[in-house]
Design a protein around this motif. Structure first.
Motif, mmCIF file in Angstrom:
data_model
loop_
_atom_site.group_PDB
_atom_site.id
_atom_site.type_symbol
_atom_site.label_atom_id
_atom_site.label_comp_id
_atom_site.label_asym_id
_atom_site.label_seq_id
_atom_site.Cartn_x
_atom_site.Cartn_y
_atom_site.Cartn_z
ATOM 1 N N LYS A 1 10.154 25.710 11.376
ATOM 2 C CA LYS A 1 11.024 25.652 10.415
ATOM 3 C C LYS A 1 10.485 25.113 8.945
ATOM 4 C CE LYS A 1 14.163 23.751 13.982
ATOM 5 N NZ LYS A 1 14.936 22.637 14.362
ATOM 6 N N PRO A 2 11.261 25.582 7.910
ATOM 7 C CA PRO A 2 10.770 24.891 6.443
ATOM 8 C C PRO A 2 10.472 23.691 6.693
ATOM 9 C CG PRO A 2 12.424 26.647 6.328
ATOM 10 C CD PRO A 2 12.481 26.576 7.867
ATOM 11 N N GLY A 3 9.423 23.282 6.317
ATOM 12 C CA GLY A 3 9.300 21.665 6.371
ATOM 13 C C GLY A 3 8.646 21.297 7.700
ATOM 14 N N GLY A 4 8.195 22.467 8.701
ATOM 15 C CA GLY A 4 7.435 21.862 9.654
ATOM 16 C C GLY A 4 6.197 21.827 9.477
ATOM 17 N N LEU A 5 5.413 21.157 10.552
ATOM 18 C CA LEU A 5 4.406 20.687 10.620
ATOM 19 C C LEU A 5 3.220 21.408 11.711
ATOM 20 C CD1 LEU A 5 2.246 18.245 9.910
ATOM 21 C CD2 LEU A 5 2.738 17.237 11.928
ATOM 22 N N THR B 1 1.856 21.863 6.296
ATOM 23 C CA THR B 1 3.202 21.869 6.398
ATOM 24 C C THR B 1 3.598 23.354 5.805
ATOM 25 O OG1 THR B 1 3.503 20.661 4.355
ATOM 26 C CG2 THR B 1 3.453 19.544 6.153
ATOM 27 N N LYS B 2 4.738 23.846 6.207
ATOM 28 C CA LYS B 2 5.201 24.797 5.889
ATOM 29 C C LYS B 2 6.379 24.590 4.821
ATOM 30 C CE LYS B 2 8.367 28.703 7.596
ATOM 31 N NZ LYS B 2 8.949 29.476 8.359
ATOM 32 N N PRO B 3 6.200 25.222 3.601
ATOM 33 C CA PRO B 3 6.909 24.559 2.410
ATOM 34 C C PRO B 3 8.534 25.312 2.836
ATOM 35 C CG PRO B 3 5.593 26.557 1.847
ATOM 36 C CD PRO B 3 5.226 26.020 3.080
ATOM 37 N N TYR B 4 9.221 24.544 1.796
ATOM 38 C CA TYR B 4 10.945 24.885 2.071
ATOM 39 C C TYR B 4 11.006 26.173 1.348
ATOM 40 C CZ TYR B 4 11.928 20.709 4.115
ATOM 41 O OH TYR B 4 11.982 19.321 4.963
ATOM 42 N N ASN C 1 7.501 36.046 5.061
ATOM 43 C CA ASN C 1 7.547 35.675 6.261
ATOM 44 C C ASN C 1 6.361 35.216 6.772
ATOM 45 O OD1 ASN C 1 10.125 36.857 6.960
ATOM 46 N ND2 ASN C 1 9.148 38.868 6.362
ATOM 47 N N GLY C 2 5.472 34.745 5.896
ATOM 48 C CA GLY C 2 4.052 34.027 6.293
ATOM 49 C C GLY C 2 3.118 34.888 6.622
ATOM 50 N N PHE C 3 3.207 36.233 6.236
ATOM 51 C CA PHE C 3 2.273 37.164 7.044
ATOM 52 C C PHE C 3 1.179 37.604 5.818
ATOM 53 C CE2 PHE C 3 5.738 37.853 9.649
ATOM 54 C CZ PHE C 3 5.134 37.452 10.959
ATOM 55 N N ALA C 4 -0.211 37.546 6.138
ATOM 56 C CA ALA C 4 -1.304 38.020 5.080
ATOM 57 C C ALA C 4 -2.210 38.886 5.803
ATOM 58 C CB ALA C 4 -1.906 36.887 4.479
ATOM 59 N N LEU D 1 8.976 33.126 20.794
ATOM 60 C CA LEU D 1 10.177 32.270 19.967
ATOM 61 C C LEU D 1 10.493 32.853 18.865
ATOM 62 C CD1 LEU D 1 8.446 28.527 20.443
ATOM 63 C CD2 LEU D 1 10.272 29.808 21.772
ATOM 64 N N PRO D 2 11.749 32.631 18.710
ATOM 65 C CA PRO D 2 12.459 32.960 17.204
ATOM 66 C C PRO D 2 11.825 32.409 16.059
ATOM 67 C CG PRO D 2 14.263 32.300 18.823
ATOM 68 C CD PRO D 2 12.709 31.774 19.274
ATOM 69 N N ASP D 3 12.075 33.104 14.971
ATOM 70 C CA ASP D 3 11.515 32.680 13.734
ATOM 71 C C ASP D 3 12.144 31.081 13.237
ATOM 72 O OD1 ASP D 3 10.410 35.204 13.503
ATOM 73 O OD2 ASP D 3 11.626 35.815 11.804
ATOM 74 N N ALA D 4 11.350 30.321 12.671
ATOM 75 C CA ALA D 4 12.066 28.989 12.228
ATOM 76 C C ALA D 4 12.571 28.405 13.482
ATOM 77 C CB ALA D 4 12.959 29.162 11.038
ATOM 78 N N SER D 5 12.162 28.138 14.594
ATOM 79 C CA SER D 5 12.832 27.608 15.886
ATOM 80 C C SER D 5 12.201 26.172 16.081
ATOM 81 C CB SER D 5 12.771 28.502 16.972
ATOM 82 O OG SER D 5 11.368 28.766 17.226
ATOM 83 N N VAL D 6 10.943 25.850 15.539
ATOM 84 C CA VAL D 6 10.538 24.579 16.186
ATOM 85 C C VAL D 6 10.130 23.694 14.862
ATOM 86 C CG1 VAL D 6 9.434 25.775 18.139
ATOM 87 C CG2 VAL D 6 8.066 25.661 16.042
ATOM 88 N N ASP D 7 9.998 22.378 15.036
ATOM 89 C CA ASP D 7 9.571 21.544 13.891
ATOM 90 C C ASP D 7 8.161 21.264 13.847
ATOM 91 O OD1 ASP D 7 12.411 20.455 13.254
ATOM 92 O OD2 ASP D 7 12.315 20.447 15.414
ATOM 93 N N ALA D 8 7.396 21.407 14.893
ATOM 94 C CA ALA D 8 6.202 20.992 14.950
ATOM 95 C C ALA D 8 5.206 22.053 15.867
ATOM 96 C CB ALA D 8 5.826 19.660 15.316
ATOM 97 N N VAL D 9 4.425 22.329 15.418
ATOM 98 C CA VAL D 9 3.131 22.985 16.198
ATOM 99 C C VAL D 9 1.665 22.433 16.295
ATOM 100 C CG1 VAL D 9 1.872 25.104 16.777
ATOM 101 C CG2 VAL D 9 4.049 25.334 15.796
#
Length: 295
Positions: A173-177, A241-244, A253-256, A139-147
């Motif tokens: 997405k930013p703000g997603g859960l 939650t993913k912060p804005y 990008n959220g990688f570590a 799926l593309p980056d920042a494409s869903v609201d919840a996982v």
């Protein structure tokens, strides 16, 4: 396509592993028997942080996209549909046999609960399906609201869990859960600690690592904020939650790396004595960094 840990093991001695229709057809019966009829109730705890998130953000479920990874037979997915029938959902799993069963279950849900509605998606159910590992979500980056991830992490090696968490962060997405529901861990019910690891003998090679894994630290390492924790019988539910605005401890990008994720440079989960000092049955309270309840 199939990770070695997934293809080479018949977890809890499930006949055919995840690779037959027969396995998919008996799975729910076998797991309900294993949990003495508690499985549905424990899994539904996953819906609590989702409902809290929707209320807190004022989001319209009809405008949201939810991804359930490792959806199995789709039984839990129908619980999501019961509560949010107009929400667009994606059910993913590595097994084509379990995905087929999930599609059948969601079609049955529609026939019983929304027969007259065209909800879009596959079979007009509002749900689409993907065969994939959660460590590599197409799926593309920042494409869903919840996982949502239910009852899978205890069957994955630690490195695969971290890769999955990175993917959750990427596709949200930013703000997603993100919501994780799985087995209770060490310290969740202190009276169980002595024997909790014995479930690893039930052909669960990664379980003992799982029960000592610091998921608060792991999710924070890729940029998530910790949310709430619920303990329900033998299961626990954690929300993040993913912060804005990306945190400084990720690359944006959220990688570590695994070492950074665990905070000790050796690729192992860091679990302190304080992490194990958790009141039995605690649940539903806010979590903050450093709170031993994060485990």
């Amino acid at each position: 396509m199939y990770p070695k840990y997934y293809a080479d093991n018949t977890f809890h001695y499930q006949t055919d592993g995840w690779f037959s229709s027969g396995s998919a057809n008996v799975y729910e019966f076998s797991t309900e028997a294993l949990f003495f009829g508690r499985q549905d109730a424990m899994q539904r705890t996953t819906l609590v942080p989702l409902a809290e998130h929707i209320r807190a953000t004022g989001a319209d479920p009809a405008g949201m996209t939810l991804l359930e990874v490792s959806c199995g037979t789709g039984r839990f997915h129908t619980f999501v549909k019961d509560n949010y029938p107009t929400m667009s959902t994606i059910a993913s799993d590595l097994s084509p046999f379990y995905l087929s069963k999930a599609r059948d279950n969601v079609k049955y849900w529609k026939s019983m609960r929304a027969a007259s509605l065209d909800l879009g998606g596959t079979d007009k159910t509002g749900t689409d399906y993907m065969q994939c590992a959660m460590e590599s979500i197409p799926l593309p980056d920042a494409s869903v609201d919840a996982v949502l991830c239910v009852y899978s992490f205890h069957e994955m090696p630690e490195g695969a869990r971290l890769a999955a968490v990175q993917e959750f962060y990427r596709v949200l997405k930013p703000g997603g859960l993100a919501v994780l529901t799985d087995s209770a861990q060490l310290g969740d019910r202190l009276e169980w600690d002595r024997n909790l690891g014995q479930f690893g003998n039930f052909n669960e090679p990664h379980y003992r690592n799982y029960i000592a894994c610091d998921f608060g630290a792991m999710f924070e390492s890729v940029g998530f904020n910790c949310g709430t924790k619920y303990v329900a019988s033998a299961s626990k539910t954690l929300s993040f939650t993913k912060p804005y605005t990306p945190k400084g401890n990720s690359d944006g990008n959220g990688f570590a790396t695994a070492a950074a994720a665990n905070g000790n440079g050796n690729g192992k989960a860091a679990v302190s004595a304080a992490d194990l000092e958790i009141s039995a049955g605690a649940g539903g309270h806010p979590l903050v960094a450093g709170d031993p309840q994060l485990n």
